[in-house]
Scaffold this motif. Structure first.
Motif, PDB file in Angstrom:
ATOM      1  N   THR A 630      -9.354  -2.701  -0.846  1.00 54.30           N
ATOM      2  CA  THR A 630     -10.335  -2.577   0.241  1.00 54.30           C
ATOM      3  C   THR A 630      -9.742  -3.021   1.561  1.00 54.30           C
ATOM      4  O   THR A 630     -10.437  -3.440   2.454  1.00 54.30           O
ATOM      5  N   SER A 631      -8.395  -3.002   1.680  1.00 52.62           N
ATOM      6  CA  SER A 631      -7.746  -3.426   2.911  1.00 52.62           C
ATOM      7  C   SER A 631      -8.219  -2.587   4.076  1.00 52.62           C
ATOM      8  O   SER A 631      -8.551  -1.413   3.934  1.00 52.62           O
ATOM      9  N   VAL A 632      -8.217  -3.193   5.278  1.00 56.14           N
ATOM     10  CA  VAL A 632      -8.766  -2.517   6.452  1.00 56.14           C
ATOM     11  C   VAL A 632      -7.851  -1.420   6.962  1.00 56.14           C
ATOM     12  O   VAL A 632      -8.242  -0.621   7.806  1.00 56.14           O
ATOM     13  N   ILE A 633      -6.624  -1.384   6.554  1.00 58.87           N
ATOM     14  CA  ILE A 633      -5.729  -0.300   6.969  1.00 58.87           C
ATOM     15  C   ILE A 633      -5.226   0.413   5.732  1.00 58.87           C
ATOM     16  O   ILE A 633      -5.049  -0.166   4.676  1.00 58.87           O
ATOM     17  N   SER A 634      -4.983   1.627   5.862  1.00 59.36           N
ATOM     18  CA  SER A 634      -4.517   2.432   4.727  1.00 59.36           C
ATOM     19  C   SER A 634      -3.043   2.173   4.484  1.00 59.36           C
ATOM     20  O   SER A 634      -2.340   1.618   5.315  1.00 59.36           O
ATOM     21  N   GLN A 635      -2.609   2.588   3.298  1.00 55.88           N
ATOM     22  CA  GLN A 635      -1.203   2.409   2.965  1.00 55.88           C
ATOM     23  C   GLN A 635      -0.316   3.170   3.933  1.00 55.88           C
ATOM     24  O   GLN A 635       0.762   2.697   4.312  1.00 55.88           O
ATOM     25  N   ALA A 636      -0.768   4.345   4.365  1.00 58.61           N
ATOM     26  CA  ALA A 636       0.038   5.127   5.311  1.00 58.61           C
ATOM     27  C   ALA A 636       0.184   4.402   6.632  1.00 58.61           C
ATOM     28  O   ALA A 636       1.253   4.401   7.254  1.00 58.61           O
ATOM     29  N   ALA A 637      -0.904   3.766   7.056  1.00 59.83           N
ATOM     30  CA  ALA A 637      -0.834   3.022   8.305  1.00 59.83           C
ATOM     31  C   ALA A 637       0.124   1.848   8.186  1.00 59.83           C
ATOM     32  O   ALA A 637       0.868   1.533   9.126  1.00 59.83           O
ATOM     33  N   VAL A 638       0.149   1.206   7.020  1.00 58.10           N
ATOM     34  CA  VAL A 638       1.071   0.101   6.805  1.00 58.10           C
ATOM     35  C   VAL A 638       2.506   0.579   6.889  1.00 58.10           C
ATOM     36  O   VAL A 638       3.371  -0.042   7.520  1.00 58.10           O
ATOM     37  N   GLU A 639       2.764   1.705   6.241  1.00 55.67           N
ATOM     38  CA  GLU A 639       4.115   2.243   6.283  1.00 55.67           C
ATOM     39  C   GLU A 639       4.509   2.606   7.701  1.00 55.67           C
ATOM     40  O   GLU A 639       5.660   2.432   8.121  1.00 55.67           O
ATOM     41  N   ALA A 640       3.541   3.101   8.478  1.00 53.78           N
ATOM     42  CA  ALA A 640       3.843   3.432   9.873  1.00 53.78           C
ATOM     43  C   ALA A 640       4.186   2.174  10.666  1.00 53.78           C
ATOM     44  O   ALA A 640       5.105   2.175  11.497  1.00 53.78           O
ATOM     45  N   ILE A 641       3.452   1.105  10.415  1.00 52.96           N
ATOM     46  CA  ILE A 641       3.738  -0.148  11.110  1.00 52.96           C
ATOM     47  C   ILE A 641       5.108  -0.675  10.724  1.00 52.96           C
ATOM     48  O   ILE A 641       5.890  -1.137  11.573  1.00 52.96           O
ATOM     49  N   ILE A 642       5.427  -0.595   9.433  1.00 53.67           N
ATOM     50  CA  ILE A 642       6.734  -1.073   8.978  1.00 53.67           C
ATOM     51  C   ILE A 642       7.851  -0.262   9.619  1.00 53.67           C
ATOM     52  O   ILE A 642       8.869  -0.807  10.063  1.00 53.67           O
TER      53      ILE A 642
END
Length: 1468
Positions: A630-642
């Motif tokens: 239920t994280s507030v950002i999606s996995q894709a968004a995390v990868e984009a940040i990384i």
């Protein structure tokens, strides 16, 4: 041990009843004796049982108040055990028996409880069993082994479950377990059958196959709910059967102990038979694990009726029933609170049990409760229950994956690699973290997905410091944050596949369950991690954790380098597993906002403030990070940040442009906050190279914003992963110290998170800068950065750490620096900060200890509600610290301010402070009880002590009991200190001035003045204290009377008996303190109305004061005794007792006359006692004799200020020094040309008047070095007697009447027709002794004369008055003897005769001192009369006396004779 147990067991089956009884006495008696000798074992057991009670208290309803009767029962148990410990430790037989009697009364209360009921939520059967165990120790100490054995058997009968796992597992294994073989066989077979059903393709295995090699985590992941329920029911039936049969055998053994074939009418006891729930069809050939023999072992911190509370009740339908785990592992116990397994000492079976242990992860129950094997109900502590099959630190903890509406798992947490099949169970190690494992048992697919995702999110964290660009690129390119899922599913039935995922077991520490980094091999052949085994030994253990063999060496051997090289080689071949097993896997959970984490993650717990070893371990709670579905950002968004972070990380690590690095830091901070602290982002920033980049920016940047941001990022990373501390070296701490010194307050947060040692903090001298941080006012940050904790809180915790861990010199030095920097007011304001309140209180307490004058500053500024909040809500230790702090605050020398503080303490808070103090007093440590009792008494005395008060009675009784504890002198001293401070005589620093005040009362001012000098009180401040305002003086007097009244009248003067015992102590310090308290109490007692307790005081203390007066060599102690005796002389009952000691006391008192003004009153009282013969009190010895015959007769003597002045017939005046009871000539003058007939000293003792036959009167100034003539007056007539005042000289010559000579030269006569023989001046009245034995009183103002006494005439002549002497408003008259009476004593106020001086000779001269009247006769003797009773006591023979003098103190008598000699007598 096992051989011994086997012999005892086999013999029990074939013995007769009396033989069984003897065997029981031998076995159980030996067990009790071992327990009595092992104090540490008793303490550990008490701690373990106390934790169970505490866990039950936490599990109970917080809104339900515990009845006072229940509190009393628990208090009796605690008091009984304390009394038993005192009896064990004392060598005094009388004390031992008294404590045993007290312990028996206390323990019997719990032993007789109804087993089916509860007390304060605790089952009575547990309390009763515990009481019976302690009663067995008690009867063993009384040498009654039979009763001791019966109490142990009663314990097993009342509560067999806890008796066999907690209280006496050794006895259960020896006496009971051998009878349970059929039950053990049944349990082993049934469990084997259930487990075989869980193994895939079990049909291919024989029934007797060892299934341990096939059993691992995968089986539990596929366990069906019905299988879990079967296993749970089996555990329950097994435990119930063990308990029932244990109870049966315990009752049988009791019958054997009580059976007497000669007198008993009952049948011979029959041995019971242990029947299992069902008979096994056949025996199991495999080895029975040791855990089967022992049954379930509860965690040490578990309660008695806990309730399983699932985290998410909506998921109950999908969660399988929980498998009871206590039966499966008793080598380690699980700390519910901290997630730390604890050791459970089972000596002989540990290794076998560890090797045969199966490992099962936890499965949550779908009910709130689970039932233990014996019917006990246990509660889950707000988390999924991890079965005891896991070994302490190797047991994984899994966070249950959340599911969406379609029941599809979207994300799971990282879990560790599957453990090896044959791993050993480890013992506890305090610093190993707990890793969650959450399970979903819905399908095998979800299990595979969970395991596959574990591999995809596994990351590596570098621990080396590297600054090269190549290393940076290598790490960033090789790091995979999110890999592909594996398609295959592991073959859990294959031992080979499991082995490949595990390192060799010899490479893993059995304590930490991690790969060795510094392996050491002990003498027992077992290898452990160095830090782990060091921690094991620091806990006081002296045996090998696995083999339980004793360790003879005190130091550890060198590193096992062969094994270390093998591990290094294996790590190179298996880098992923090596990284994962080298350190505990990073616990993960979702991060909230920094502000919420500050309260939930950073728990600033100040530990035992006097135990520095606990400081760093508890002050910081490691948070958890997880990738939540239920994280507030999606996995894709995390990868984009990384992906977006990588260029900035590269810039940070490789760029030489400081501005670029600073920009990178600010950008990274922004992206970190946008990611909501995602674990993937965290892993990206946690490499050693990246951390090095941040440190480089900290070292070089001058931008406050960049520095704050860097500290913010590093603190976030460090909180999330505690391992990063290993990357930050001492050089980094130096950098942070420099930043803190330069005013970057946020650096304190990062320093705190690095957990530096005391030596590191001292090396950089951080305390002054931390204090500046504390005193700095809060500044609103413009960069919107919320650190994990407030910088001021971090600074407070660090200062507290320095004070706690430092030695006394270091603590005092740092506390003085805090005071000198004027930081105390700022620290007082910091008490409003709830997280650091306890640390602030300790810092202030250290400041008070080193400089007690700052107490007044704290008292006038502090808000006591914060301290009282800590006191009401804190544990026993916190309460004790608060008590000490409050006690210091009320040690003020201003009574009005002190009363105001006491009133605030009494009224503040929602709870009753006095009631809380009373409850705490009943359970407090012995050394704290006097302070608590004193504080409670002061609160009660804020109102007039008229009515009965339970608080007052309990407080005074506690103080008296502390005074009676001869075997505990520290407790006695603490009680005396508390009583001394209660009097209210305190200095500005809080030091008791009771003794100095009493000495000052006796006229001995030196100690009081010295105390004032030590306090550095200026002269004007001292005058201010002496001249207190009326309100303050009234408050002080009222308080002193209240305290003395309640102490004296408690139980009809019971305190005096306690003080008597302390006065008899061999401790010098104790007797001196007790003497001061006793003197003060007696002094106050006789200044209060008599309430009937004076007799008790007199009976207990009068003899003690007399003994101190006679035997003590300390002057101050003697003076204190005289103050008390001065009070006693007003008591008729005391006078009777004093009469028997009067003679010996009188001699001692005479020596103290110069030191104490109260001595004269005592001496007069003793001398006037009817039972005392005054002659017996007289003592006199001849002193020095001085020959002055060359100057003729000695015509006059006067004594003044340690000087004797003599006048002679040749006109000489000599001045003598009388020091050291000898005469030493210091001056000789001859201003007169003829005999100096008389000398007179003015009342001010500064002038001397001399009259001579040369018709002159001279005036002399008296100085220390001698006399100096300032005036000479020619009076025209020879002077035979003289007295003078400031205006006139009065003298007589051979003619009648008295001449008056004005210093201006005018001479006149007084209208006296009779011949005057002596003169005495008293104010404006002149008394003339005349012929005819009459006395004329001349009023010099009115110039009138009156006859105040006229004697009778003889037939053959006239009588004359030869000498007059005035003292104490009495006129002493000496003259011609008439019918044996030669003198009279007249009262000047009434003009009446009050006494007569009887002797057969005429008195020519008189001398009077404080005690005696001396009269020189014509016969050459000196008669001595008692001044108070006018009784003749002695006669001194001497040559013809021409002059007589005595010093005022009555120590010396001087007589001048006609042959020119001066004789001295020592009157002592």
């Amino acid at each position: 041990m096992r051989q011994h147990e086997a012999i005892i067991t086999s013999s029990l089956f074939s013995m007769e009843q009396d033989d069984i009884a003897r065997s029981l006495i031998t076995t159980i008696g030996s067990f009790i004796q071992d327990r009595l000798l092992d104090q540490r074992q008793r303490a550990l057991q008490k701690e373990q049982c106390g934790e169970r009670l505490a866990a039950e208290d936490e599990s109970s309803n917080k809104d339900t108040s515990v009845r006072y009767s229940d509190q009393a029962v628990l208090a009796n148990l605690d008091w009984g055990m304390d009394a038993l410990e005192e009896a064990i430790n004392t060598s005094n037989t009388e004390t031992k028996m008294a404590r045993l009697d007290h312990a028996e009364k206390m323990l019997q209360v719990c032993a007789m409880l109804n087993s089916s009921d509860k007390t304060a939520g605790v089952p009575n059967f547990y309390l009763s069993a515990w009481a019976h165990l302690n009663l067995s120790y008690l009867w063993k100490l009384r040498n009654n082994v039979t009763n001791a054995v019966l109490h142990v058997l009663e314990m097993f009968s009342i509560d067999p479950f806890f008796s066999r796992i907690d209280f006496a597992p050794e006895i259960w294994r020896t006496l009971f377990l051998p009878h349970m073989s059929s039950i053990v066989g049944w349990y082993s077979e049934e469990r084997h059958r259930i487990m075989m059903n869980m193994i895939p393709d079990s049909g291919d295995l024989s029934f007797t196959a060892d299934f341990d090699q096939y059993f691992n985590e995968s089986l539990v992941l596929s366990m069906r709910p019905d299988q879990a329920e079967k296993l749970q029911k089996l555990e329950k039936h097994y435990g119930q059967s063990l308990d029932e049969n244990t109870r049966n055998y315990a009752n049988y053994f009791k019958d054997c102990m009580n059976y007497d074939p000669a007198t008993s009418k009952k049948a011979i006891p029959m041995m019971p038979i242990a029947e299992p729930p069902m008979t096994p069809l056949h025996e199991v050939s495999r080895k029975i694990p040791d855990y089967v023999r022992f049954g379930p072992i509860l965690p040490k911190s578990a309660g008695f009726s806990p309730v399983l509370k699932p985290k998410n009740t909506s998921r109950e339908s999908s969660i399988a029933n929980h498998i009871a785990s206590e039966n499966l592992d008793d080598s380690a116990s699980w700390d519910i609170q901290e997630g730390i397994p604890e050791e459970n000492d089972e000596s002989d079976y540990e290794e076998d049990r560890a090797e045969s242990m199966e490992s099962l992860p936890s499965v949550e129950m779908n009910k709130n409760y689970k039932t233990g094997p014996n019917g006990h109900t246990f509660k889950e502590m707000n988390r999924p229950f991890s079965p005891q099959m896991f070994s302490g630190k190797t047991s994984p903890k899994v966070s249950s994956p959340k599911q969406d509406g379609n029941n599809k798992v979207t994300s799971t947490s990282t879990i560790r690699a599957t453990r090896a099949v044959d791993y050993k169970v480890s013992t506890s190690f305090p610093n190993s973290p707990l890793v969650h494992h959450d399970l979903s048992t819905s399908s095998a697919d979800s299990d595979n997905e969970s395991r596959e995702h574990q591999k995809s999110v596994r990351t590596k964290v570098g621990h080396g410091r590297s600054s090269s660009n190549a290393n940076m690129k290598s790490q960033t390119s090789d790091k995979s944050f999110h890999g592909e899922y594996d398609n295959g599913s592991p073959n859990f039935g294959s031992p080979q596949s499991s082995t490949q995922s595990r390192p060799p077991k010899d490479f893993v520490c059995p304590i930490t369950s991690h790969l060795f980094t510094d392996p050491v091999t002990l003498e027992t052949g077992q290898t452990y991690e160095r830090k782990a085994i060091e921690e094991w030994m620091k806990r006081g253990n002296t045996t090998c954790p696995i083999t339980r063999q004793p360790l003879s060496a005190n130091s550890l051997p060198k590193t096992n380098y062969v094994l270390k090289r093998l591990i290094t080689s294996w790590k190179e071949q298996h880098p992923d597993l090596a990284q994962e097993l080298s350190y505990p896997a990073t616990p993960k959970s979702s991060h909230g906002s920094p502000s919420s984490r500050q309260t939930s993650q950073i728990q600033s717990r100040t530990p035992n403030l006097y135990d520095s070893s606990n400081f760093k371990s508890n002050r910081f709670t490691q948070p958890t990070i997880a990738t939540s579905p239920t994280s507030v950002i999606s996995q894709a968004a995390v990868e984009a940040i990384i992906s977006g972070l990588k260029p900035f990380i590269t810039c940070l690590c490789t760029s030489e442009d400081l501005k670029e690095c600073e920009t990178a830091v600010l950008t990274i901070s922004k992206m970190w906050k946008e990611s909501n602290a995602d674990p993937g982002v965290h892993a990206c920033l946690s490499t050693s190279t990246t951390v090095n980049g941040f440190i480089d920016v900290l070292s070089a940047s001058l931008s406050r914003e960049v520095l704050r941001t860097t500290v913010y990022i590093l603190s976030e990373l460090l909180v999330a992963d505690d391992r990063l501390r290993e990357i930050l070296t001492n050089v980094d701490l130096e950098c942070l110290a420099a930043l803190l010194e330069n005013g970057l307050s946020e650096a304190a947060v990062l320093i705190y998170l690095l957990k530096p040692s005391f030596s590191q903090l001292s090396e950089f001298n951080l305390v002054p800068y931390l204090i500046q941080n504390i005193c700095k006012k809060h500044e609103e940050s413009k960069d919107n950065l919320e650190l994990v904790m407030n910088p001021k809180d971090a600074a407070i915790e660090l200062v507290a750490q320095v004070l706690i861990e430092g030695d006394e010199n270091s603590r005092n030095s740092n506390a003085l620096s805090i005071i000198s920097s004027n930081s105390v007011p700022s620290l007082v304001e910091c008490l409003e900060r709830a997280d650091t309140r306890q640390s602030v209180m300790y810092i202030l307490l250290c400041c008070i200890h080193v400089d007690r004058s700052c107490r007044n500053l704290i008292a006038t500024r502090i808000d006591l509600s914060y301290i009282l909040e800590l006191f009401h809500a804190g544990n026993e230790y916190v309460k004790g610290t608060c008590i000490e702090f409050l006690w210091e605050l009320v040690q003020l020398n201003r009574r009005t301010l002190c009363n105001q503080i006491l009133q605030i303490i009494k009224d503040e808070g929602a709870c009753s402070t006095m009631h809380t103090l009373l409850v705490y007093l009943q359970n407090a440590p012995m050394e704290q009880q006097p302070v608590i009792a004193s504080l409670l008494l002061q609160l009660d005395l804020l109102v007039e002590p008229r009515k009965m008060s339970i608080y007052r009675e309990e407080a005074i009784q506690t103080l008296i009991e502390s005074l009676h504890k001869k075997d505990f002198p520290n407790s006695q001293l603490a009680a005396l200190d508390a009583l001394s401070s209660l009097s209210g005589h305190l200095s500005a620093s809080g030091k008791s001035l009771t003794e100095a005040w009493l000495l000052k009362l006796a006229g001995f001012n030196q100690p009081y003045e010295d105390s004032m000098k030590k306090e550095n009180i200026k002269e004007n401040e001292n005058e201010l204290m002496e001249n207190m305002d009326k309100e303050e003086e009234m408050a002080a007097n009222s308080w002193e009377k209240r305290v003395a009244f309640v102490l004296s009248n408690h139980e009809k003067g019971l305190i005096f008996k306690a003080l008597e015992e302390c006065l008899k102590s061999n401790s010098i310090d104790m007797t001196k303190k007790c003497l001061a308290i006793s003197t003060w109490l007696i002094y106050m007692l006789y200044n209060l109305p008599d309430t009937g307790v004076r007799e008790a005081a007199r009976t207990a203390l009068l003899d003690q004061f007399i003994y101190v007066l006679q035997s003590s060599k300390n002057l101050e102690e003697k003076i204190l005794a005289t103050v008390a005796l001065r009070s006693f002389i007003s008591d008729p009952g005391a006078l009777v007792a004093l009469g028997s000691y009067a003679k010996c006391m009188y001699k001692t008192l005479k020596k103290l006359k110069r030191s104490s003004v109260v001595v004269n009153d005592i001496m007069k009282t003793l001398m006037n006692l009817p039972s005392v013969n005054a002659a017996d009190m007289w003592s006199c010895s001849e002193g020095f004799e001085i020959d002055t015959s060359m100057n003729g007769e000695v015509l006059s003597l006067v004594n003044i200020k340690g000087r004797l002045i003599s006048s002679h017939s040749d006109g000489t005046i000599k001045v003598w020094d009388t020091g050291k009871k000898a005469l030493r000539l210091i001056q000789e003058v001859r201003d007169h040309v003829k005999a100096v007939t008389c000398l007179y000293v003015s009342p001010s003792s500064d002038k001397l008047y001399s009259g001579s036959l040369d018709k002159t009167i001279r005036v002399w100034v008296i100085k220390q070095e001698g006399i100096h003539c300032i005036q000479a007056h020619d009076v025209k007539e020879a002077v035979y007697g003289l007295t003078a005042d400031a205006d006139f000289a009065y003298f007589f010559s051979q003619s009648a009447g008295v001449k008056v000579y004005g210093w201006s030269g005018v001479v006149k006569n007084l209208n006296i027709k009779q011949t005057v023989r002596s003169l005495a001046l008293n104010g404006h009245k002149l008394y003339c002794g005349c012929s005819g034995f009459s006395i004329q009183e001349v009023d010099l103002r009115k110039n009138t004369s009156t006859t105040i006494y006229a004697g009778a005439r003889k037939l053959l002549g006239k009588q004359s008055i030869h000498s007059l002497y005035i003292q104490d408003n009495l006129l002493f008259v000496g003259g011609t003897s008439i019918d044996g009476t030669v003198g009279k004593v007249l009262s000047l106020s009434s003009r009446g005769v009050i006494g007569s001086l009887s002797t057969g000779f005429d008195i020519q001269l008189l001398a009077v001192n404080n005690d005696f009247i001396f009269g020189a006769t014509k016969s050459g003797t000196i008669e001595v009369w008692l001044k108070e009773r006018f009784t003749r006591v002695a006669s001194i023979k001497n040559a013809k006396v021409t002059s007589l003098a005595s010093d005022a103190d009555g120590e010396m008598l001087f007589a001048g004779s006609s042959d020119g000699r001066i004789q001295t007598w020592d009157l002592d």
